[in-house]
Design a protein around this motif. Structure first.
Motif, PDB file in Angstrom:
ATOM      1  N   TRP A 175       0.860  -1.195   0.000  1.00 27.84           N
ATOM      2  CA  TRP A 175       0.000   0.000   0.000  1.00 27.84           C
ATOM      3  C   TRP A 175       0.894   1.243   0.000  1.00 27.84           C
ATOM      4  N   PRO A 176       1.224   1.762  -1.176  1.00 30.93           N
ATOM      5  CA  PRO A 176       2.208   2.844  -1.261  1.00 30.93           C
ATOM      6  C   PRO A 176       1.892   4.041  -0.371  1.00 30.93           C
ATOM      7  N   ASN A 177       0.608   4.388  -0.234  1.00 32.12           N
ATOM      8  CA  ASN A 177       0.312   5.580   0.561  1.00 32.12           C
ATOM      9  C   ASN A 177       0.659   5.363   2.027  1.00 32.12           C
ATOM     10  N   LEU A 178       0.301   4.175   2.522  1.00 29.70           N
ATOM     11  CA  LEU A 178       0.638   3.869   3.915  1.00 29.70           C
ATOM     12  C   LEU A 178       2.149   3.804   4.096  1.00 29.70           C
ATOM     13  N   ARG A 179       2.809   3.209   3.087  1.00 31.64           N
ATOM     14  CA  ARG A 179       4.257   3.058   3.155  1.00 31.64           C
ATOM     15  C   ARG A 179       4.920   4.427   3.292  1.00 31.64           C
ATOM     16  N   GLY A 198       6.171  10.739  -9.885  1.00 33.18           N
ATOM     17  CA  GLY A 198       6.154  11.500 -11.125  1.00 33.18           C
ATOM     18  C   GLY A 198       7.009  10.842 -12.196  1.00 33.18           C
ATOM     19  N   HIS A 199       8.070  10.168 -11.754  1.00 33.69           N
ATOM     20  CA  HIS A 199       9.008   9.543 -12.686  1.00 33.69           C
ATOM     21  C   HIS A 199       8.678   8.087 -12.945  1.00 33.69           C
ATOM     22  N   HIS A 200       7.672   7.566 -12.243  1.00 32.55           N
ATOM     23  CA  HIS A 200       7.277   6.155 -12.367  1.00 32.55           C
ATOM     24  C   HIS A 200       8.458   5.222 -12.167  1.00 32.55           C
ATOM     25  N   GLU A 201       9.202   5.448 -11.088  1.00 35.31           N
ATOM     26  CA  GLU A 201      10.374   4.605 -10.824  1.00 35.31           C
ATOM     27  C   GLU A 201       9.928   3.234 -10.320  1.00 35.31           C
ATOM     28  N   LYS A 202      10.750   2.237 -10.618  1.00 36.68           N
ATOM     29  CA  LYS A 202      10.466   0.881 -10.116  1.00 36.68           C
ATOM     30  C   LYS A 202      11.118   0.685  -8.750  1.00 36.68           C
ATOM     31  N   ASN A 203      10.770  -0.425  -8.108  1.00 38.20           N
ATOM     32  CA  ASN A 203      11.417  -0.827  -6.852  1.00 38.20           C
ATOM     33  C   ASN A 203      11.404   0.263  -5.786  1.00 38.20           C
ATOM     34  N   GLN A 204      10.251   0.921  -5.667  1.00 39.45           N
ATOM     35  CA  GLN A 204      10.228   2.036  -4.722  1.00 39.45           C
ATOM     36  C   GLN A 204      10.408   1.579  -3.282  1.00 39.45           C
ATOM     37  N   THR A 205       9.920   0.376  -2.974  1.00 37.10           N
ATOM     38  CA  THR A 205      10.058  -0.107  -1.596  1.00 37.10           C
ATOM     39  C   THR A 205      11.522  -0.217  -1.217  1.00 37.10           C
ATOM     40  N   ARG A 206      12.308  -0.858  -2.123  1.00 35.21           N
ATOM     41  CA  ARG A 206      13.733  -0.992  -1.854  1.00 35.21           C
ATOM     42  C   ARG A 206      14.362   0.380  -1.685  1.00 35.21           C
TER      43      ARG A 206
END
Lengths: 120, 499, 492
Positions: free
Chosen positions: C27-31, C105-113
């Motif tokens: 859940w990106p928002n919670l993260r 905005g950049h649609h980056e991957k692996n945001q959790t890492r």
């Protein structure tokens, strides 16, 4: 000056060098093992002659004998002989397996087969 | 239970040898893989516990002397456990026990099931030999146990899957036998000079005799023989092949134990018997050892960088790490020797952990070539994380065991006034970073080949021992009172000339 | 909560963020909320509990464990570390907002890492800031290196991997080869590596050895980007911009110069360096780095590369302040950690905002963009003024103290160096603003009105942070006295 009284040690050294030379210079695995055996035997001789006391007899207490040879190195060599036998047995077993797999016991040929395998 | 303990409590040193030896024959009689494994497990773990008790006893009550068969020393054979070999014994039995956890799954893939009971039997024999070399207080006994462990390790190495294992084993056998025979020769010469084989007695007699030519030649023979067993550069040529082609589990076992025990033998002879730091022509032998150590560090690491097979890479890394241990010994001061002994402990843990990682990779990927590691960071995250941590430990990152070793080695070099050597030790760590990072990059950044089969994480029974060891590299990197505490006390004892 | 426990808690606090990020990774928002919450509470701990204690003259600290005899993992907060800790934890909050805008905005991957590694790096920075001895500092220094490696190689491209290789190679190589050696040497000579007011080396190491030891520390701290060990910093610019902004303009590089400053003050002692002149050579290396990096920056067209070389140049201000070994130098250096942090993070935020909003990376492409992105370019102007060292920006104060220190030490050449460097920084920063505001947009953009009007300000989360830090730079101009009084506790 060479002391002839210690000729047995010269024999030891001669055998040792012969054995080492065979191990290094021969490509045939059986010959290598023979070389290894000669090398081991030289050390056994070394121990045996070390234990011998000039004029001494076998270390069994008996009337009339004052000087006994030292039995300990001889006993130790029983163990070393067993080790040598075990080593030879294992080595021969490995050689048999190598012959079965590679079809040869010449080191340079085995190496060539292995190099061909690496290339392919 | 009480009664049993009272019965065996005094005989613990002897049980360290007798139990695995008898259990090995038991394994042959059982003929069933799982049962044989169970026997081996029980024996290995109880030996480990036994070693812990012995170390505790040595720490609390001092050196243990056990007289075999009641024949008084120096005529009878003595088992003698002091700080030095108590630590080594703990490492060896511990590694034996932990590696066994991973054994069943790993050898299923490499050894036919109907032959597996023999594997466990030989494994236990090897353990007997290693433990025997460690606990014995008799020089000739060292040779005998050395041959027991060597013969069984030749047999273990030859069990690898490829035919190369056979040639590697025979190469190991030839080199190892030459080494063993040289040791026998050296011991014979010492016996000629002193008339005794008991290590303590030998040391005392030698101190009276002083360094004559026979003693020198004996020292040279023993150094040469142990050098082969220890794979000191340039006597290491058997090691890369043996480690690479042996079954994965055997590599993990041998890499962490047999060279370590050989190092122990070298230290024992050098400091307890020849006392190179006090009487002998120590400066020369130190200089030679130092040069060999430095050469090993660089040659091993440089060759490791260019390896395509990760198992072979770690094998060359072992050559380099042995160089560190030799270097620590060559400083012949307390810090240096502590460094060498701590590195024995630490390197055993981390290298065994790393080789177990390779066992996991081999099980799942069927290969340990660099290409097999592509994308492994995602495909086997736990396994690969273990590799990264173990690798960092090899480099010597702080809070891992590698750092503790480096710390003492550099201290030893600086205390000996050898600035350039200290710099070289650190530079060679950077080489370790290079070869480890090659693998890490492939693991995290390279995509697995198209259409590669989906693979799962390694089985729990193999992950557990891997992580026990990798976890230990972190634990002993922070909590060092066991490793450094015992090693530095042992080093003080050895430098002080006691035994 | 006592200040002593707060110190240990502060270092471990970002790891809570790691836990939250792992739990809420789906859940990106919670993260992101987790990151922000930890960031906010971390700053509250540092500023609310530890700062008052340090301001009152206390030195809160704690001992974690003793690794080998005499080598402890321990924390102790003194003013320099306090300031660094405040900067790192405070700017983390701003950067977290910015990261959310930028990464999405950049649609980056692996945001959790990305967020996990980021949090660990912050933990490392606080560890460095609060370290009580060289060993602890070294541990966290390496932690920063390792945790930022995945950030540098985030995109996973060949270029990123090469950059990562250089990054790790230089930072870890120098730290193992030199810094570790220096630490062992210090320990062998003095039996301790504790940071002690007045230094520990006096009377233990002298003559040329002192110079060599200083060289080992200075070059061993690769993160300070002293030439010739500076190449990693431009290479690291392949990382996402929030990383460049917080880590490669603030946390990582400041950890480097902070190490040098701290070693000079608390291991060597400025009196020792001043009397023996062992630091003289370092002023020249720093001066060379200042001028040479500025000249390289002039020639770079890529905006981030230009800022990276500007950072190299500015970092050496702090090294220079330390090497001059006067109290004004140390205060100026310490203050420059803060001032440059605010200035440079603003510039990087703007560079990232331009990247997200206009997809431009080269300085020569920025013509006329200022009118479309007024806030971004306005913030860039303020950030530039701070880096150049003009009022009403905080950067003017740190330069003032560094000039003062050069004058005190009678190093007239160094004064000239500082002035020339200011001119050079005008030369490489102002064109960006001038192009943005005063050049007309390129002709082809007029032909295709869609693409020209397509450019507008980046998302709010990308624009607000640079504005905030730019305003922060102005505020610091008026509150420099507080920093001064805090730092004056460092030097008698």
């Amino acid at each position: 000056m060479i002391e002839w009284g210690l000729y047995n040690y010269w024999v030891v050294i001669f055998l040792m060098m012969t054995g080492l030379y065979v191990v290094i210079a021969r490509g045939n695995l059986i010959k290598k093992i023979i070389g290894l055996n000669i090398f081991q035997v030289s050390v056994i001789m070394f121990y045996v002659s070390m234990g011998k006391v000039r004029g001494g007899t076998a270390p069994i207490e008996a009337a009339g004998f004052e000087v006994y040879s030292n039995p300990l190195p001889h006993v130790l060599m029983l163990t070393a002989i067993v080790v040598g036998v075990a080593t030879s047995a294992l080595a021969l077993a490995l050689v048999v397996r190598i012959k079965e797999t590679y079809g040869t016991i010449e080191e340079d040929e085995i190496r060539r087969i292995e190099a061909d395998e690496d290339a392919s | 239970m009480e009664g049993l303990w009272a019965l065996i409590s005094d005989d613990l040193p002897a049980l360290q040898i007798a139990v695995p030896l008898l259990a090995a024959t038991l394994c042959v009689l059982i003929r069933r893989p799982t049962a044989a494994w169970a026997v081996a497990m029980v024996v290995a773990w109880s030996s480990f516990a036994n070693a812990g008790v012995l170390l505790h006893r040595v720490l609390t009550t001092g050196t243990i002397s056990y007289v075999e068969g009641g024949w008084p020393v120096p005529w009878g054979i003595e088992l003698r456990i002091d700080l030095l070999n108590a630590l080594v014994l703990l490492v060896v039995t511990g590694i034996c026990a932990i590696v066994l956890l991973a054994a069943p799954r790993s050898i299923d893939a490499e050894i036919p099931r109907d032959k597996q009971y023999l594997f466990y039997a030989v494994y236990l024999l090897c353990m007997t030999g290693l433990a025997g070399m460690t606990v014995t207080g008799d020089a000739f006994n060292i040779f005998v146990f050395l041959e027991i462990s060597s013969l069984s390790s030749y047999a273990l190495v030859s069990q690898g899957r490829t035919p190369r294992a056979l040639t590697a084993a025979i190469q190991y056998l030839v080199m190892g036998t030459i080494g063993g025979t040289f040791i026998l020769l050296g011991i014979g010469m010492l016996y000629m000079v002193t008339g005794t084989l008991n290590i303590v007695d030998l040391a005392n007699q030698l101190a009276l005799v002083g360094p004559n030519r026979t003693v020198m030649v004996a020292a040279a023979c023993i150094a040469m023989g142990v050098g082969i067993k220890l794979a000191v550069f340039p006597l290491h040529i058997w090691l890369p092949n043996a480690y690479t082609y042996a079954p994965a589990i055997v590599t993990a076992f041998i890499a962490a134990t047999s060279t370590k025990v050989a190092y122990y033998v070298l230290v024992r002879f050098a400091f307890s018997i020849f006392r190179i730091n006090q009487t002998f022509d120590g400066a020369h032998s130190s200089a030679i050892a130092m040069m060999l150590g430095i050469a090993a560090m660089f040659a091993g690491s440089l060759v490791a960088i260019y390896q395509d097979d990760v198992k072979r890479m770690l094998a060359y890394s072992s050559v380099a790490q042995i160089g560190y241990m030799i270097l620590g010994l060559s400083f012949a001061n307390e810090y240096g020797l502590t460094g060498g002994l701590v590195h024995l402990f630490n390197h055993a843990i981390m290298k065994c952990g790393l080789f177990l990682v390779l066992a996991c990779v081999l099980l799942r990927m069927g290969s340990t070539r660099l290409s097999a590691f592509a994308g492994l960071g995602r495909r086997m995250p736990l396994t690969f994380a273990a590799f990264v941590l173990g690798g960092l430990s090899l480099v010597g990152v702080p809070l891992t065991v590698g750092f503790v070793s480096k710390w003492y080695l550099v201290l030893g070099a600086l205390e000996a006034g050898l600035w350039p050597v200290a710099v070289l030790i650190l530079l060679s760590s950077i080489l370790a970073l290079v070869y480890i990072w090659r693998v890490v990059e492939v693991g995290y950044f390279k995509a697995p080949p198209e259409g590669a089969d989906a693979i799962t994480e390694a089985p729990f029974s193999m992950l557990l021992p891997t992580w026990i060891l990798i976890g230990s590299t972190l634990v002993f990197g922070v909590w060092t009172s066991l490793s450094v505490g015992v090693a530095s006390a042992a080093a003080r004892m050895l430098i002080g000339g006691g035994s | 909560m006592t200040a002593a426990t707060a110190v240990g808690l502060a270092v471990a606090w970002p790891l809570i963020a790691v836990a939250l990020i792992v739990v809420f990774q789906r859940w990106p928002n919670l993260r992101e909320a987790g990151t922000l919450l930890t960031g906010g509470s971390l700053f509250a701990i540092v500023a609310g509990v530890i700062l008052p204690e340090v301001e009152a003259g206390g030195r809160p600290g704690m001992v974690l464990c003793e690794v080998v005899p005499g080598l402890r993992l321990a924390f102790e907060v003194e003013p320099l570390g306090m300031i660094f800790g405040l900067v790192a934890s405070g700017l983390w909050i701003v950067t977290s907002f910015y990261s959310i805008g930028y990464m999405r905005g950049h649609h980056e991957k692996n945001q959790t890492r990305f967020y996990i590694c980021f949090a660990i790096a912050i933990s490392g920075a606080l560890g460095v800031a609060f370290a009580a001895n060289v060993f602890t500092l070294f541990v966290f220094y390496e932690l920063i290196t390792l945790s930022t490696f995945p950030l540098v190689t985030h995109s996973g491209t060949e270029e990123a991997r090469n950059a990562g290789r250089m990054y790790l190679g230089i930072l870890m190589g120098t730290s193992i080869a030199f810094l570790l050696l220096a630490m062992v040497w210090t320990w062998l000579a003095t039996g301790t590596t504790d940071f002690t007011p007045g230094g520990i080396l006096a009377g233990k190491v002298d003559g040329p050895q002192l110079m060599i030891l200083l060289a080992l520390y200075a070059f061993g701290t690769g993160k300070a980007a002293l030439m010739p060990f500076h190449r990693w910093l431009p290479a690291a610019m392949v990382a996402p911009t929030p990383v460049s902004a917080l880590l490669h303009a603030v946390a990582v590089v400041k950890a480097g110069v902070f190490t040098i400053l701290k070693v000079v003050v608390y291991v060597f002692g400025i009196d020792l360096l001043a009397t023996t002149g062992a630091g003289r050579w370092l002023t020249w290396v720093a001066a060379f780095t200042i001028i040479a990096a500025s000249c390289v920056a002039l020639g770079k067209d890529n905006l981030k590369a230009r800022l990276a070389y500007s950072t190299i140049s500015q970092l050496s201000y702090i090294v220079l302040g330390a090497a001059l070994a006067t109290s004004a130098g140390v205060i100026g250096g310490g203050m420059h950690i803060v001032m440059h942090a605010f200035g440079k993070i603003t510039l990087f935020f703007c560079a990232g905002a331009i990247m997200v909003g206009a997809h431009k990376t080269e300085v020569s492409e920025l013509d006329g963009l200022g009118r479309r992105m007024p806030f971004t370019f306005g913030a860039f102007l303020l950030g530039s003024l701070s880096v150049i060292g003009l009022p009403p920006m905080g950067g003017s104060w740190s330069k003032w103290f560094l000039m003062l220190s050069a004058a005190e030490a009678h190093q007239w050449v160094m004064m000239v160096v500082l002035m020339v460097s200011s001119l050079l920084s005008i030369g490489y920063l102002m064109p960006v603003v001038v192009r943005g505001f005063f050049r007309p947009a390129p002709a082809d953009a007029h032909d295709d009105r869609h693409s020209a009007t397509g450019i507008h300000e980046a998302p709010l989360l990308c624009v607000l942070p640079p504005v905030v830090t730019a305003v922060g730079g102005i505020v610091l101009f008026f509150y420099a006295g507080d920093i001064w009084s805090l730092l004056s506790g460092v030097v008698p």
